[in-house]
Design a protein around this motif. Structure first.
Motif, PDB file in Angstrom:
ATOM      1  N   GLU A   1       0.847  -1.204   0.000  1.00 58.47           N
ATOM      2  CA  GLU A   1       0.000   0.000   0.000  1.00 58.47           C
ATOM      3  C   GLU A   1       0.881   1.253   0.000  1.00 58.47           C
ATOM      4  OE1 GLU A   1      -3.273   0.272  -0.550  1.00 58.47           O
ATOM      5  OE2 GLU A   1      -3.211  -1.907  -0.824  1.00 58.47           O
ATOM      6  N   LEU A   2       1.948   1.238   0.781  1.00 59.99           N
ATOM      7  CA  LEU A   2       2.875   2.369   0.804  1.00 59.99           C
ATOM      8  C   LEU A   2       3.552   2.530  -0.552  1.00 59.99           C
ATOM      9  CD1 LEU A   2       4.417   4.588   2.370  1.00 59.99           C
ATOM     10  CD2 LEU A   2       6.095   2.826   2.936  1.00 59.99           C
ATOM     11  N   VAL A   3       4.022   1.420  -1.120  1.00 60.35           N
ATOM     12  CA  VAL A   3       4.673   1.437  -2.435  1.00 60.35           C
ATOM     13  C   VAL A   3       3.729   2.039  -3.477  1.00 60.35           C
ATOM     14  CG1 VAL A   3       5.403  -0.102  -4.316  1.00 60.35           C
ATOM     15  CG2 VAL A   3       6.299  -0.436  -2.009  1.00 60.35           C
ATOM     16  N   LYS A   4       2.481   1.615  -3.435  1.00 58.30           N
ATOM     17  CA  LYS A   4       1.485   2.114  -4.384  1.00 58.30           C
ATOM     18  C   LYS A   4       1.282   3.621  -4.232  1.00 58.30           C
ATOM     19  CE  LYS A   4      -3.162   1.011  -6.016  1.00 58.30           C
ATOM     20  NZ  LYS A   4      -4.299   0.100  -5.832  1.00 58.30           N
ATOM     21  N   SER A   5       1.171   4.090  -2.994  1.00 57.24           N
ATOM     22  CA  SER A   5       0.928   5.519  -2.770  1.00 57.24           C
ATOM     23  C   SER A   5       2.133   6.380  -3.149  1.00 57.24           C
ATOM     24  CB  SER A   5       0.523   5.777  -1.318  1.00 57.24           C
ATOM     25  OG  SER A   5       1.612   5.563  -0.454  1.00 57.24           O
TER      26      SER A   5
ATOM     27  N   GLU B   1      -2.850  -8.282  -6.193  1.00 52.10           N
ATOM     28  CA  GLU B   1      -4.117  -7.858  -5.588  1.00 52.10           C
ATOM     29  C   GLU B   1      -4.071  -6.376  -5.201  1.00 52.10           C
ATOM     30  OE1 GLU B   1      -4.577 -10.547  -2.310  1.00 52.10           O
ATOM     31  OE2 GLU B   1      -5.112 -12.237  -3.610  1.00 52.10           O
ATOM     32  N   ALA B   2      -2.876  -5.905  -4.803  1.00 52.95           N
ATOM     33  CA  ALA B   2      -2.714  -4.503  -4.413  1.00 52.95           C
ATOM     34  C   ALA B   2      -2.491  -3.595  -5.625  1.00 52.95           C
ATOM     35  CB  ALA B   2      -1.540  -4.361  -3.440  1.00 52.95           C
ATOM     36  N   GLY B   3      -2.308  -4.205  -6.806  1.00 55.74           N
ATOM     37  CA  GLY B   3      -2.068  -3.414  -8.014  1.00 55.74           C
ATOM     38  C   GLY B   3      -0.659  -2.867  -8.086  1.00 55.74           C
ATOM     39  N   VAL B   4       0.298  -3.640  -7.525  1.00 51.90           N
ATOM     40  CA  VAL B   4       1.686  -3.185  -7.470  1.00 51.90           C
ATOM     41  C   VAL B   4       2.587  -4.169  -8.227  1.00 51.90           C
ATOM     42  CG1 VAL B   4       3.636  -2.773  -5.900  1.00 51.90           C
ATOM     43  CG2 VAL B   4       1.339  -2.102  -5.217  1.00 51.90           C
TER      44      VAL B   4
END
Length: 148
Positions: free
Chosen positions: A24-28, A80-83
């Motif tokens: 989530e952090l990587v994505k943001s 699943e996280a889109g990363v």
């Protein structure tokens, strides 16, 4: 902010939680994510036995297979996280291996079980070892343990 994030994992539920939060952090941040699994061969830490250890090759193959399964699970969590994610399998001792790999990253994201006392003494803490030895920033995800 962060461009390259290293996410060491051992396949435990705590590591999985750290992966989810790390992704989530990587994505943001729009960062690059790399998941690292260190294969620690327990036979390397045993005193040398005469005649060698007859099942060493089988043990290594089992450890490698387990690592491949953990990395496949990490890729699924990232998807699943889109990363997008890179995965690395490396043989060695976890703490020095993670510290060495981390030199090329802006951030390490790891989970910790928060063990203390005798449990910590017996099991050790890879996260604590990395914290004390790396110059890379570390985000520690405190994992909640289920109480009996």
């Amino acid at each position: 902010m962060y461009k390259r994030v290293l996410l060491p994992t051992d396949g435990s539920p705590c590591s999985e939680q750290a992966l989810r939060e790390g992704f989530e952090l990587v994505k943001s941040c729009g960062a690059e994510a790399t998941v690292l699994y260190v294969i620690e061969n327990p036979l390397l830490t045993l005193p040398m036995l005469p005649e060698g250890i007859p099942y060493e090759a089988d043990l290594y193959e089992d450890l490698k297979k387990a690592a491949e399964e953990v990395l496949a699970s990490a890729r699924k969590i990232a998807e699943e996280a889109g990363v997008p994610v890179n995965t690395i399998m490396h043989e060695g001792q976890p703490v020095p291996t993670i510290v060495e790999f981390a030199k090329d990253y802006d951030l390490i994201v790891m989970g910790t079980h928060g063990r203390g006392g005798l449990e910590k003494l017996i099991l050790g803490s890879v996260t604590e070892g990395v914290l004390h030895r790396t110059e890379t920033s570390v985000l520690v995800i405190h994992c909640k343990r289920k109480r009996a």
